[in-house]
Write a protein that holds these residues in place. Structure first.
Motif, mmCIF file in Angstrom:
data_model
loop_
_atom_site.group_PDB
_atom_site.id
_atom_site.type_symbol
_atom_site.label_atom_id
_atom_site.label_comp_id
_atom_site.label_asym_id
_atom_site.label_seq_id
_atom_site.Cartn_x
_atom_site.Cartn_y
_atom_site.Cartn_z
ATOM 1 N N ALA A 391 0.839 -1.206 0.000
ATOM 2 C CA ALA A 391 0.000 0.000 0.000
ATOM 3 C C ALA A 391 0.866 1.246 0.000
ATOM 4 N N GLY A 392 1.939 1.223 0.804
ATOM 5 C CA GLY A 392 2.849 2.358 0.834
ATOM 6 C C GLY A 392 3.561 2.545 -0.487
ATOM 7 N N SER A 393 4.002 1.444 -1.089
ATOM 8 C CA SER A 393 4.700 1.529 -2.378
ATOM 9 C C SER A 393 3.789 2.094 -3.459
ATOM 10 N N ARG A 394 2.517 1.667 -3.453
ATOM 11 C CA ARG A 394 1.602 2.170 -4.488
ATOM 12 C C ARG A 394 1.295 3.639 -4.273
ATOM 13 N N ALA A 395 1.149 4.050 -3.024
ATOM 14 C CA ALA A 395 0.926 5.468 -2.748
ATOM 15 C C ALA A 395 2.129 6.293 -3.207
ATOM 16 N N ASN A 396 3.327 5.774 -2.975
ATOM 17 C CA ASN A 396 4.526 6.490 -3.412
ATOM 18 C C ASN A 396 4.601 6.564 -4.934
ATOM 19 N N ALA A 397 4.211 5.482 -5.627
ATOM 20 C CA ALA A 397 4.209 5.490 -7.088
ATOM 21 C C ALA A 397 3.228 6.533 -7.615
ATOM 22 N N SER A 398 2.111 6.680 -6.920
ATOM 23 C CA SER A 398 1.130 7.686 -7.316
ATOM 24 C C SER A 398 1.692 9.097 -7.139
ATOM 25 N N LEU A 399 2.431 9.300 -6.060
ATOM 26 C CA LEU A 399 3.058 10.613 -5.851
ATOM 27 C C LEU A 399 4.076 10.920 -6.933
ATOM 28 N N ILE A 400 4.887 9.929 -7.275
ATOM 29 C CA ILE A 400 5.887 10.123 -8.323
ATOM 30 C C ILE A 400 5.232 10.500 -9.642
ATOM 31 N N ALA A 401 4.054 9.925 -9.893
ATOM 32 C CA ALA A 401 3.299 10.245 -11.107
ATOM 33 C C ALA A 401 2.541 11.563 -10.990
ATOM 34 N N LYS A 402 2.695 12.230 -9.826
ATOM 35 C CA LYS A 402 2.060 13.531 -9.567
ATOM 36 C C LYS A 402 0.529 13.442 -9.591
ATOM 37 N N ASN A 403 0.006 12.339 -9.065
ATOM 38 C CA ASN A 403 -1.437 12.172 -8.946
ATOM 39 C C ASN A 403 -1.890 12.498 -7.527
ATOM 40 N N PRO A 404 -3.041 13.147 -7.360
ATOM 41 C CA PRO A 404 -3.574 13.350 -6.008
ATOM 42 C C PRO A 404 -3.733 11.994 -5.318
ATOM 43 N N THR A 405 -3.208 11.886 -4.093
ATOM 44 C CA THR A 405 -3.126 10.585 -3.436
ATOM 45 C C THR A 405 -3.516 10.687 -1.972
ATOM 46 N N TRP A 406 -4.310 9.727 -1.522
ATOM 47 C CA TRP A 406 -4.643 9.594 -0.100
ATOM 48 C C TRP A 406 -4.366 8.152 0.311
ATOM 49 N N ARG A 407 -3.916 7.998 1.567
ATOM 50 C CA ARG A 407 -3.642 6.659 2.080
ATOM 51 C C ARG A 407 -4.306 6.500 3.440
ATOM 52 N N TYR A 408 -4.925 5.341 3.649
ATOM 53 C CA TYR A 408 -5.640 5.089 4.907
ATOM 54 C C TYR A 408 -5.200 3.774 5.522
ATOM 55 N N ARG A 409 -5.553 3.582 6.783
ATOM 56 C CA ARG A 409 -5.438 2.296 7.468
ATOM 57 C C ARG A 409 -6.712 2.137 8.292
ATOM 58 N N TYR A 410 -7.403 1.004 8.130
ATOM 59 C CA TYR A 410 -8.720 0.789 8.738
ATOM 60 C C TYR A 410 -8.577 0.017 10.048
ATOM 61 N N PHE A 411 -9.285 0.487 11.108
ATOM 62 C CA PHE A 411 -9.157 -0.104 12.444
ATOM 63 C C PHE A 411 -10.470 -0.581 13.055
ATOM 64 N N PRO A 503 3.208 7.588 8.392
ATOM 65 C CA PRO A 503 3.280 6.289 7.714
ATOM 66 C C PRO A 503 4.392 5.397 8.254
ATOM 67 N N MET A 504 5.488 6.005 8.717
ATOM 68 C CA MET A 504 6.619 5.217 9.186
ATOM 69 C C MET A 504 6.303 4.444 10.461
ATOM 70 N N LEU A 505 5.219 4.789 11.121
ATOM 71 C CA LEU A 505 4.792 4.017 12.281
ATOM 72 C C LEU A 505 4.499 2.571 11.877
ATOM 73 N N TYR A 506 4.107 2.371 10.625
ATOM 74 C CA TYR A 506 3.767 1.041 10.127
ATOM 75 C C TYR A 506 4.735 0.550 9.041
#
Length: 524
Positions: A391-411, A503-506
């Motif tokens: 999930a982190g890698s895909r979010a980072n790939a989206s940032l590199i592509a300059k796409n608006p990006t949000w990342r979540y973790r469900y509890f 994000p680095m917490l996980y």
């Protein structure tokens, strides 16, 4: 019992809130006949919301049988009137060889009554299976709200070997009725039928099924009150992985205006090499007496197309790793499925991606039902390598592509969706809340109902305006930045709102996490 494959079974609360939108379109009546490229489709009122029009079992592709088995799907066209009152066939599954858990196994697994019902009944719906299975379903409420509504197209999970759009938890009526969106889901071919592995013919035909369904939606959804320029493709588990594969395969023309990846990316199921898939294909063809790599490819394929479908699926290798993970899945061809996604550019569209806090809760519960207990350390490693890090890698790939990006973790963990004492926020738990179908397994708590509305609002806000909607949703969702506290913890402490974390917490251990290595060590 499957370990790393996904048998997603879930549910979500039906909150009968007053409608938010009152704009009337008097020219649309509930269930009215709609003209499409597949014919004139007659709908009906949804059982759980009589103001929502439900259209079930709409063919979007010609039946993939006979000469079309293992082949790319062909568009279905028609002019007849179709009564869309029941789901179409679900795609064939391997005949089950599982046994019913004994009372002792049930007690030892710590599974709850809710969990047992989800895993044994709701997750295995009483449906008709058949190769003629490429159908889609639509839920819409065009008589109120926006004249043309955002569209959300869902892809189910199931490890590429299971699943169906007819699963009760994926009923789209509640979400469509409460949030003023159009919901669509569809079937795609599974296992060897969808991912054949034949080195001499088209591969990854299930992904082509998914593309054809999206093309049908683009071309026809306006007549159901949907906006073809605001289509969000979303999926969970293998459905999310499919969505991610799709975003790379059709990056120049994704049709989708945004994607949501729930517990799945291209890294969830590392794609097979052509050699690995070919080995599985020929192992199956040899078991069926159709020949091997030395056999004329046309003769072999014709033989495989004439084998009865249950016999075909039963011949799939079931030894060693193949007994746990199907040998048939996405295959690298560097056209639809790529060998190195870090070197590819995804579609230039917004992304919402994330995973659940304890994905392994589902799999360890399933495995415990069969009497097998594995150490916590293995489940934790699987969570990290299979879900958190991808999930982190895909979010980072989206940032590199300059796409608006949000990342979540469900509890979130609530009584009527809690599958076991060790389940936690298990793989797929959020889907129950998202679709509004927790009524299948019990009543909501007050805090659950509040969180459900927050979760549904977030997903549909993204769909209505993928680039900007979440920036101002409630207190505002921050765009993802791996160096800042921008990871959105949903349902943290079962509360409502944007609880933010670094994000680095996980992600701190991701440098050493490898799903392939974990699988190899388990089966070494």
């Amino acid at each position: 019992m499957k370990f790393f494959t996904v048998v997603t079974t879930l549910s979500l609360p039906l909150a009968l809130a007053a409608p938010r939108f009152q704009h009337k379109q008097s020219n649309f009546t509930v269930g009215q006949v709609v003209e499409t490229s597949s014919g004139f489709i007659a709908g009906h009122a949804a059982a759980i919301d009589c103001e929502v029009s439900e259209y079930l079992g709409i063919p979007f592709a010609q039946p993939p049988v006979g000469g079309l088995r293992f082949a790319a799907p062909l568009k279905y066209t028609g002019t007849s009137r179709l009564n869309a009152s029941t789901f179409g066939n679900s795609c064939p599954l391997r005949p089950s060889s599982g046994t019913t858990p004994t009372p002792g196994e049930i007690a030892a697994s710590n599974i709850t009554e809710v969990g047992l019902e989800l895993l044994t009944t709701i997750g295995s719906p009483d449906v008709v299976h058949g190769e003629d299975c490429l159908y889609l379903n639509i839920w819409s409420k065009p008589q109120s709200g926006e004249p043309l509504k955002a569209v959300m197209v869902f892809i189910y999970g199931g490890g590429f070997t299971g699943g169906t759009s007819a699963t009760p938890i994926f009923n789209g009526a509640a979400l469509a009725g409460q949030e003023d969106v159009v919901i669509v889901n569809f079937n795609y071919r599974l296992s060897i039928l969808g991912w054949p592995g034949n080195p001499t013919a088209q591969n990854n035909v299930a992904l082509l099924d998914q593309r054809l369904a999206m093309e049908w939606v683009r071309d026809n959804i306006a007549n159901f009150g949907g906006d073809p320029t605001r289509i969000t493709l979303f999926g969970q588990s293998a459905g999310a992985a499919s969505t991610d594969f799709y975003s790379y395969a059709w990056s120049p023309d994704p049709i989708a205006a945004g994607i949501i990846l729930e517990s799945g990316t291209t890294g969830l199921y590392p794609a097979n090499s052509e050699n690995v898939s070919a080995t599985a294909w020929y192992s199956t063809s040899m078991a069926l007496g159709c020949g091997d790599a030395s056999t004329n490819s046309t003769t072999l394929l014709e033989c495989m197309r004439n084998v009865e479908v249950d016999s075909l699926l039963s011949a799939i290798p079931q030894t060693a790793l193949s007994a746990i993970m199907s040998p048939f899945g996405p295959t690298v061809d560097n056209t639809l499925i790529f060998s190195n996604y870090s070197q590819q550019t995804p579609a230039s569209i917004p992304v919402l991606a994330g995973n659940n806090d304890y994905e392994s809760g589902l799999f360890r519960t399933q495995l415990a039902l069969s009497g097998e207990i594995l150490p916590d350390s293995l489940w934790d490693a699987y969570d990290l390598a299979g879900f958190t890090c991808p999930a982190g890698s895909r979010a980072n790939a989206s940032l590199i592509a300059k796409n608006p990006t949000w990342r979540y973790r469900y509890f979130g963990v609530f009584p009527n969706i809690n599958i076991s004492s060790e389940g936690g926020a298990w793989h797929g738990a959020e889907l129950q809340l998202l679709f509004g179908t927790t009524y299948l397994t019990g009543n909501n708590t007050v805090e659950e109902t509040a969180f459900q509305k927050y979760l549904q609002g977030a997903w549909t806000t993204f769909a209505k305006d993928p680039a900007n909607g979440l920036r101002t949703y409630e207190e505002g969702w921050p765009l993802y930045n791996p160096a800042e506290k921008t990871l959105i913890r949903l349902g943290y402490g079962n509360g409502v709102g944007t609880n933010l974390a670094s994000p680095m917490l996980y992600d701190s251990a991701c440098a050493n996490a490898s799903l392939s290595a974990l699988i190899a060590s388990y089966f070494g």
